[in-house]
Write a protein that holds these residues in place. Structure first.
Motif, PDB file in Angstrom:
ATOM      1  N   TYR A 156       0.844  -1.200   0.000  1.00  0.00           N
ATOM      2  CA  TYR A 156       0.000   0.000   0.000  1.00  0.00           C
ATOM      3  C   TYR A 156       0.874   1.242   0.000  1.00  0.00           C
ATOM      4  CZ  TYR A 156      -3.248   3.636   1.506  1.00  0.00           C
ATOM      5  OH  TYR A 156      -3.976   4.789   1.591  1.00  0.00           O
ATOM      6  N   THR A 157       0.623   2.103  -0.967  1.00  0.00           N
ATOM      7  CA  THR A 157       1.308   3.397  -1.046  1.00  0.00           C
ATOM      8  C   THR A 157       0.251   4.491  -0.985  1.00  0.00           C
ATOM      9  OG1 THR A 157       3.037   2.441  -2.438  1.00  0.00           O
ATOM     10  CG2 THR A 157       2.853   4.854  -2.389  1.00  0.00           C
ATOM     11  N   PRO A 158       0.218   5.277   0.073  1.00  0.00           N
ATOM     12  CA  PRO A 158      -0.802   6.337   0.169  1.00  0.00           C
ATOM     13  C   PRO A 158      -0.678   7.323  -0.991  1.00  0.00           C
ATOM     14  CG  PRO A 158       0.356   6.037   2.257  1.00  0.00           C
ATOM     15  CD  PRO A 158       1.111   5.258   1.236  1.00  0.00           C
ATOM     16  N   PRO A 159      -1.808   7.723  -1.572  1.00  0.00           N
ATOM     17  CA  PRO A 159      -1.740   8.710  -2.661  1.00  0.00           C
ATOM     18  C   PRO A 159      -1.283  10.065  -2.127  1.00  0.00           C
ATOM     19  CG  PRO A 159      -4.008   8.363  -1.979  1.00  0.00           C
ATOM     20  CD  PRO A 159      -3.188   7.353  -1.240  1.00  0.00           C
ATOM     21  N   PRO A 160      -0.614  10.850  -2.961  1.00  0.00           N
ATOM     22  CA  PRO A 160      -0.185  12.186  -2.516  1.00  0.00           C
ATOM     23  C   PRO A 160      -1.393  13.073  -2.220  1.00  0.00           C
ATOM     24  CG  PRO A 160       0.138  11.918  -4.888  1.00  0.00           C
ATOM     25  CD  PRO A 160      -0.225  10.576  -4.352  1.00  0.00           C
ATOM     26  N   ARG A 161      -1.303  13.830  -1.140  1.00  0.00           N
ATOM     27  CA  ARG A 161      -2.405  14.698  -0.725  1.00  0.00           C
ATOM     28  C   ARG A 161      -1.984  16.166  -0.810  1.00  0.00           C
ATOM     29  NH1 ARG A 161      -6.543  11.314  -1.248  1.00  0.00           N
ATOM     30  NH2 ARG A 161      -6.580   9.622   0.290  1.00  0.00           N
ATOM     31  N   PRO A 162      -2.840  17.003  -1.400  1.00  0.00           N
ATOM     32  CA  PRO A 162      -2.531  18.442  -1.429  1.00  0.00           C
ATOM     33  C   PRO A 162      -2.626  19.045  -0.025  1.00  0.00           C
ATOM     34  CG  PRO A 162      -4.734  18.028  -2.303  1.00  0.00           C
ATOM     35  CD  PRO A 162      -4.096  16.689  -2.092  1.00  0.00           C
ATOM     36  N   LYS A 163      -1.851  20.087   0.221  1.00  0.00           N
ATOM     37  CA  LYS A 163      -1.856  20.726   1.536  1.00  0.00           C
ATOM     38  C   LYS A 163      -3.048  21.663   1.713  1.00  0.00           C
ATOM     39  CE  LYS A 163       3.153  20.454   2.150  1.00  0.00           C
ATOM     40  NZ  LYS A 163       4.405  21.204   2.390  1.00  0.00           N
ATOM     41  N   ASP A 164      -3.525  22.216   0.593  1.00  0.00           N
ATOM     42  CA  ASP A 164      -4.669  23.124   0.660  1.00  0.00           C
ATOM     43  C   ASP A 164      -5.925  22.349   1.065  1.00  0.00           C
ATOM     44  OD1 ASP A 164      -5.980  25.789  -0.036  1.00  0.00           O
ATOM     45  OD2 ASP A 164      -7.100  24.379  -1.300  1.00  0.00           O
ATOM     46  N   LYS A 165      -6.673  22.860   2.042  1.00  0.00           N
ATOM     47  CA  LYS A 165      -7.833  22.139   2.568  1.00  0.00           C
ATOM     48  C   LYS A 165      -8.918  21.943   1.529  1.00  0.00           C
ATOM     49  CE  LYS A 165      -7.296  23.426   7.438  1.00  0.00           C
ATOM     50  NZ  LYS A 165      -7.939  24.080   8.605  1.00  0.00           N
TER      51      LYS A 165
END
Length: 208
Positions: A145-154
């Motif tokens: 499992y590799t977590p998908p990249p998440r943007p920092k902006d809410k």
């Protein structure tokens, strides 16, 4: 369920061709399997009368369960990829139930095969089940499992999460169901190892 209802449900169980899987009769049997599975685990947990196990042994339906389990696996591997887009957009609930059927049967077999007499009733079809368990355990060992990249902006994160929830529902459910079936397979293999003396020699060679 009471004992009479369980006996009637087990007696009525039958195999289905791919063409009718998901139809009204298949859906009815899926509901019966869910109820039988839940009752079998309740009976075991509360150390009550194992009338679900007795019904499957009496009507010799454990072999049918194994065949339906293999059929569900084949449906998921060969038919589901062709229907995935349609199921996702038009009837995601039915798509989920078609996938979930495999986990229900595997979980029910886990409850039944704890009993040596149930293993003996299945006969040579246990070899097919052993091969199925092997495929599931190999799949489990190859998972990562590799977590998908998440943007920092809410706001961007919120949009991404909503998009993933909308687009990947069936894909996530498929993976969770496969994970459940693999874990149930581990328990079934453990029951095989505890009962090797009672089982066909082919099971010993498969496990070795």
């Amino acid at each position: 369920l009471n004992a009479l209802e369980a006996d009637r449900y087990v007696e009525e169980l039958r195999s289905f061709d791919f063409e009718v899987m998901g139809g009204p009769q298949w859906m009815q049997q899926h509901e019966w399997l869910q109820q039988l599975n839940m009752q079998a685990h309740v009976n075991a947990a509360q150390q009550r009368d194992e009338f679900v196990v007795e019904a499957f042994i009496l009507h010799e339906k454990i072999g049918l369960l194994i065949r339906e389990l293999i059929a569900s696996e084949l449906w998921k591997g060969n038919v589901y990829p062709l229907l995935k887009d349609f199921l996702k957009s038009e009837c995601s609930v039915k798509g989920y139930l078609l996938l979930y059927n495999e986990a229900v049967i595997a979980n029910l077999l886990e409850a039944l095969l704890f009993h040596p007499s149930a293993c003996e009733t299945a006969g040579d079809l246990l070899v097919e089940l052993c091969d199925y368990c092997h495929r599931k355990i190999v799949w489990l060992l190859n998972q990562s499992y590799t977590p998908p990249p998440r943007p920092k902006d809410k706001e961007a994160l919120k949009e991404q999460l909503l998009r993933e929830a909308d687009e990947d529902y069936l894909e996530k459910q498929e993976k969770q169901i496969s994970m459940s079936a693999a874990l149930y397979s581990l328990s079934i293999v453990r029951f095989f190892t505890e009962q090797l003396a009672r089982l066909p020699l082919a099971i010993s060679s498969r496990l070795l």
